[in-house]
Scaffold this motif. Structure first.
Motif, PDB file in Angstrom:
ATOM      1  N   ALA A  15       0.810  -1.214   0.000  1.00  0.00           N
ATOM      2  CA  ALA A  15       0.000   0.000   0.000  1.00  0.00           C
ATOM      3  C   ALA A  15       0.848   1.270   0.000  1.00  0.00           C
ATOM      4  O   ALA A  15       0.407   2.311  -0.501  1.00  0.00           O
ATOM      5  N   TRP A  16       2.058   1.220   0.553  1.00  0.00           N
ATOM      6  CA  TRP A  16       2.853   2.442   0.715  1.00  0.00           C
ATOM      7  C   TRP A  16       3.276   3.095  -0.595  1.00  0.00           C
ATOM      8  O   TRP A  16       3.236   4.326  -0.691  1.00  0.00           O
ATOM      9  N   PRO A  17       3.673   2.363  -1.622  1.00  0.00           N
ATOM     10  CA  PRO A  17       4.039   3.052  -2.874  1.00  0.00           C
ATOM     11  C   PRO A  17       2.893   3.892  -3.450  1.00  0.00           C
ATOM     12  O   PRO A  17       3.117   4.981  -3.961  1.00  0.00           O
ATOM     13  N   PHE A  18       1.664   3.404  -3.331  1.00  0.00           N
ATOM     14  CA  PHE A  18       0.513   4.170  -3.821  1.00  0.00           C
ATOM     15  C   PHE A  18       0.308   5.432  -2.991  1.00  0.00           C
ATOM     16  O   PHE A  18       0.016   6.508  -3.527  1.00  0.00           O
ATOM     17  N   ILE A  20       2.636   7.016  -1.275  1.00  0.00           N
ATOM     18  CA  ILE A  20       3.759   7.914  -1.581  1.00  0.00           C
ATOM     19  C   ILE A  20       3.519   8.636  -2.896  1.00  0.00           C
ATOM     20  O   ILE A  20       3.703   9.851  -3.003  1.00  0.00           O
ATOM     21  N   TYR A  21       3.091   7.895  -3.904  1.00  0.00           N
ATOM     22  CA  TYR A  21       2.821   8.490  -5.214  1.00  0.00           C
ATOM     23  C   TYR A  21       1.737   9.559  -5.114  1.00  0.00           C
ATOM     24  O   TYR A  21       1.867  10.650  -5.672  1.00  0.00           O
ATOM     25  N   LYS A  22       0.654   9.243  -4.359  1.00  0.00           N
ATOM     26  CA  LYS A  22      -0.436  10.200  -4.192  1.00  0.00           C
ATOM     27  C   LYS A  22       0.065  11.457  -3.481  1.00  0.00           C
ATOM     28  O   LYS A  22      -0.260  12.578  -3.875  1.00  0.00           O
ATOM     29  N   SER A  23       0.869  11.279  -2.448  1.00  0.00           N
ATOM     30  CA  SER A  23       1.413  12.432  -1.716  1.00  0.00           C
ATOM     31  C   SER A  23       2.304  13.278  -2.607  1.00  0.00           C
ATOM     32  O   SER A  23       2.257  14.508  -2.566  1.00  0.00           O
ATOM     33  N   TYR A  24       3.117  12.624  -3.410  1.00  0.00           N
ATOM     34  CA  TYR A  24       4.052  13.337  -4.273  1.00  0.00           C
ATOM     35  C   TYR A  24       3.324  14.121  -5.362  1.00  0.00           C
ATOM     36  O   TYR A  24       3.614  15.296  -5.589  1.00  0.00           O
ATOM     37  N   LYS A  25       2.374  13.475  -6.017  1.00  0.00           N
ATOM     38  CA  LYS A  25       1.696  14.104  -7.152  1.00  0.00           C
ATOM     39  C   LYS A  25       0.683  15.162  -6.716  1.00  0.00           C
ATOM     40  O   LYS A  25       0.584  16.217  -7.339  1.00  0.00           O
ATOM     41  N   ASN A  66       9.617  -1.247   4.630  1.00  0.00           N
ATOM     42  CA  ASN A  66       8.381  -0.560   5.006  1.00  0.00           C
ATOM     43  C   ASN A  66       8.678   0.700   5.807  1.00  0.00           C
ATOM     44  O   ASN A  66       8.024   1.731   5.614  1.00  0.00           O
ATOM     45  N   LEU A  67       9.643   0.641   6.692  1.00  0.00           N
ATOM     46  CA  LEU A  67      10.042   1.807   7.472  1.00  0.00           C
ATOM     47  C   LEU A  67      10.491   2.944   6.558  1.00  0.00           C
ATOM     48  O   LEU A  67      10.087   4.097   6.748  1.00  0.00           O
ATOM     49  N   ILE A  68      11.282   2.623   5.565  1.00  0.00           N
ATOM     50  CA  ILE A  68      11.762   3.640   4.619  1.00  0.00           C
ATOM     51  C   ILE A  68      10.597   4.259   3.858  1.00  0.00           C
ATOM     52  O   ILE A  68      10.532   5.484   3.683  1.00  0.00           O
ATOM     53  N   ASP A  73       6.859   8.828   3.096  1.00  0.00           N
ATOM     54  CA  ASP A  73       5.504   9.390   3.071  1.00  0.00           C
ATOM     55  C   ASP A  73       5.357  10.480   4.133  1.00  0.00           C
ATOM     56  O   ASP A  73       4.726  11.509   3.883  1.00  0.00           O
ATOM     57  N   LEU A  74       5.960  10.298   5.294  1.00  0.00           N
ATOM     58  CA  LEU A  74       5.929  11.324   6.337  1.00  0.00           C
ATOM     59  C   LEU A  74       6.689  12.572   5.893  1.00  0.00           C
ATOM     60  O   LEU A  74       6.236  13.698   6.103  1.00  0.00           O
TER      61      LEU A  74
END
Length: 87
Positions: A15-18, A20-25, A66-68, A73-74
């Motif tokens: 779930a984290w890559p999605f 991260i992508y949402k946060s970035y874009k 996962n921590l990375i 994301d944070l």
């Protein structure tokens, strides 16, 4: 090494890559909580420490990955907060 622990970490990690992508874009903090991300970060740190001190195996690398991703994301959350306050 527990197959169930591996499955849990892979499912959470997927779930984290999605996120991260949402946060970035989006450059938005909508739907995000820094408190939640920080709590999850602490959970992964605890998992890594457990692996290091009590039951070291290769699953520690899934915790680290996962921590990375949560840390990234944070970081993006904080960046987006800054962008929001500059506007």
């Amino acid at each position: 090494m527990s197959i169930f622990e591996i499955i849990m970490l892979v499912c959470f990690g997927a779930a984290w890559p999605f996120s991260i992508y949402k946060s970035y874009k989006s450059k938005s903090t909508n739907g995000k909580s820094a408190f939640f991300l920080f709590i999850v970060l602490i959970g992964y740190v605890a998992g890594i420490l457990n692996k290091i001190f009590y039951n070291f195996d290769s699953v520690v690398y899934l915790y680290a990955l996962n921590l990375i991703m949560v840390a990234l994301d944070l970081f993006l959350y904080m960046r987006n907060q800054r962008l929001k306050s500059n506007n």
